[in-house]
Design an enzyme around this catalytic site. Structure first.
Site: not given
Ligand SMILES: [Ca+2]
Ligand SMILES: [Ca+2]
Length: 480
Positions: A77, A131
């Site tokens: 991510c 994130h």
């Molecule tokens: Ca991800």
């Protein structure tokens, strides 16, 4: 000179010259960027799983170009999002993992959402774009993030700590929910509703990003999405039992064959979890549908570029691996669909591209200068003609100095310790046979190795451990 200082200077030079010309324009297209989390190639247009149901992504694909061979710049991510939002590679920024806060290391003005504002765009964001909550408010005109990601009447909500229907939750998914839960209370539903409200309020040019958290775990989604995927219909991914036998230790370390996969098989829940993932994909798809419906009804329907992208792929047992964080196709290959007014429709493109292409492509299509810090090429040419000649490879990086170089024909993986893998993507799309030791292919490897990043930046510091209360638990859960 430090990378950040260099970026600041470049940014001042570029935008300083251009700001004088910045003004909202009816001739410029708007941008709707939809980001899915942990969504692999199991979507209708990519044919990654025969039972996936994604009618809205099918609909979007008809309006544009689906990239079949798009790769995350990093299969995780935080580094993936930091990369595609800035156009920079992890090996340049040193942002490689989820514990490194991206924002202090991305200067103001360098992320696409902030950059476009200098050129008359209003920047709006909801949901997981960077994130989790690691957006920086000053970089947006308006941004929201909803933290709770489980159903309000899910039994797990009553438990402390990280909760929800995850990979090892006991029992079957459909037994975990009751019928009355409100879909409208879910985070993704709310993020999409916020984005729809913004669409209805805009007057000038906008860049609107909406991050959908599913199919990332927890798989707390309404029962109707599970009902779309009856257990008896579920097919497991095709795997080769001894697939890891020809893989170097560095690759086996990423696969962790004695971890999650072993436990899932032991618990007898492989099919359950494949089903939960498929259900979560259909839920994600439904949210995409709400955005597309709202755009169609808005005054921006004919003048908005729609980009649908996933931040990383996901293994569900292939190579005895679960989750992301590896350099094989299943972990790197992501959905990337562009619908651009006036450009190719109902097309797919086999050219290898990675997500550093997003920033310069948005610039080219909006008539905005491509800043010098962008490392990837614009793919506007492929959006006009998906079969156009293309000689640039895609590059994926996981942790420091581990890279994959991907072309239409090959995936070449080079680990930090010098060990290698080489797969022929045309004859061996599942990447079962590592040909790196074949002397006849030495030349192929040498050619691909020329594209390995020359810079492998020192990782930027992690967040302090005391700001990561669940770190120990998350490590134990590893792939989530
Ligand atoms: Ca991800
Ligand atoms: Ca193998």
């Amino acid at each position: 000179m430090k990378f950040q200082s260099l970026l600041r200077i470049v940014f001042v030079l570029v935008t300083g010259a251009m700001t004088a010309f910045a003004a909202p324009s009816k001739d410029k297209p708007n941008v709707l960027l939809i980001i899915a989390d942990d969504l692999n190639n199991w979507i209708g247009p990519m044919k990654g799983h025969p039972q996936t149901i994604t009618s809205n992504l099918d609909r979007l694909a008809k309006r544009g170009v689906t990239f079949m061979n798009a790769q995350a710049s990093a299969p995780l991510c935080n580094p993936s999002r930091a990369s595609f939002m800035t156009g920079r590679r992890p090996s340049t920024t040193g942002i490689y993992n989820n514990d490194q806060p991206a924002m202090p290391h991305i200067p103001r003005g360098v992320a696409i959402n902030d950059y476009l504002r200098k050129f008359g765009y209003t920047s709006l964001g909801s949901g997981k774009i960077y994130h989790y909550h690691q957006y920086r408010e000053e970089d947006w005109d308006k941004v929201v993030f909803y933290a709770d990601d489980t159903l309000p009447n899910h039994e797990a909500v009553r438990r402390p700590g990280p909760f929800g229907y995850r990979m090892f939750t006991e029992g079957k998914p459909e037994e975990k929910f009751n019928e009355e839960r409100a879909e409208s209370a879910l985070v993704d539903y709310r993020s999409v509703s916020w984005a729809i409200d913004q669409l209805q309020q805009q007057n000038g040019n906008f860049f609107l990003a909406c991050g959908i958290h599913r199919p990332h775990t927890p798989w707390d989604i309404p029962k109707k999405y599970y009902d779309m995927h009856p257990m008896e219909s579920i097919t497991l991914p095709e795997v080769l039992p001894n697939d890891l036998d020809d893989i170097p230790q560095a690759g086996i370390n990423f696969a962790k064959p004695n971890g999650v996969h072993q436990q899932i098989v032991k618990m007898g829940i492989w099919k359950d979890r494949v089903r939960a993932y498929l259900a979560a994909i259909s839920y994600c798809d439904a949210q995409v549908g709400r955005l597309l419906d709202a755009l169609d009804k808005s005054k921006f329907a004919d003048n908005t570029i729609v980009i649908f992208v996933g931040d990383n792929g996901w293994h569900l047992g292939e190579k005895k691996h679960w989750g992301k964080s590896a350099l094989w196709r299943q972990a790197d290959n992501v959905p990337l669909i562009w619908s651009v007014p006036g450009l190719a429709k109902d097309s797919s493109c086999d050219r290898a591209v990675d997500l550093t292409c997003m920033f310069p492509t948005i610039c080219e299509l909006t008539g905005t200068p491509i800043p010098a810090w962008c490392e990837g090429p614009s793919i506007a040419k492929l959006l006009k003609k998906p079969s156009a000649k293309w000689d640039k490879p895609a590059i994926a990086t996981f942790e420091q100095n581990n890279h994959a170089i991907i072309t239409d024909e090959w995936r070449y993986i080079h680990y930090a310790d010098g060990s290698e893998e080489l797969y022929n993507e045309k004859s061996d799309g599942r990447e079962w046979t590592n040909q790196a030791k074949d002397p006849k292919l030495t030349k192929v490897k040498t050619e691909l190795a020329k594209y390995l990043p020359k810079v492998n930046a020192t990782p930027v510091p992690d967040r302090p451990a005391d700001s990561r209360p669940n770190k120990k638990k998350r490590k134990a859960r590893s792939p989530e």
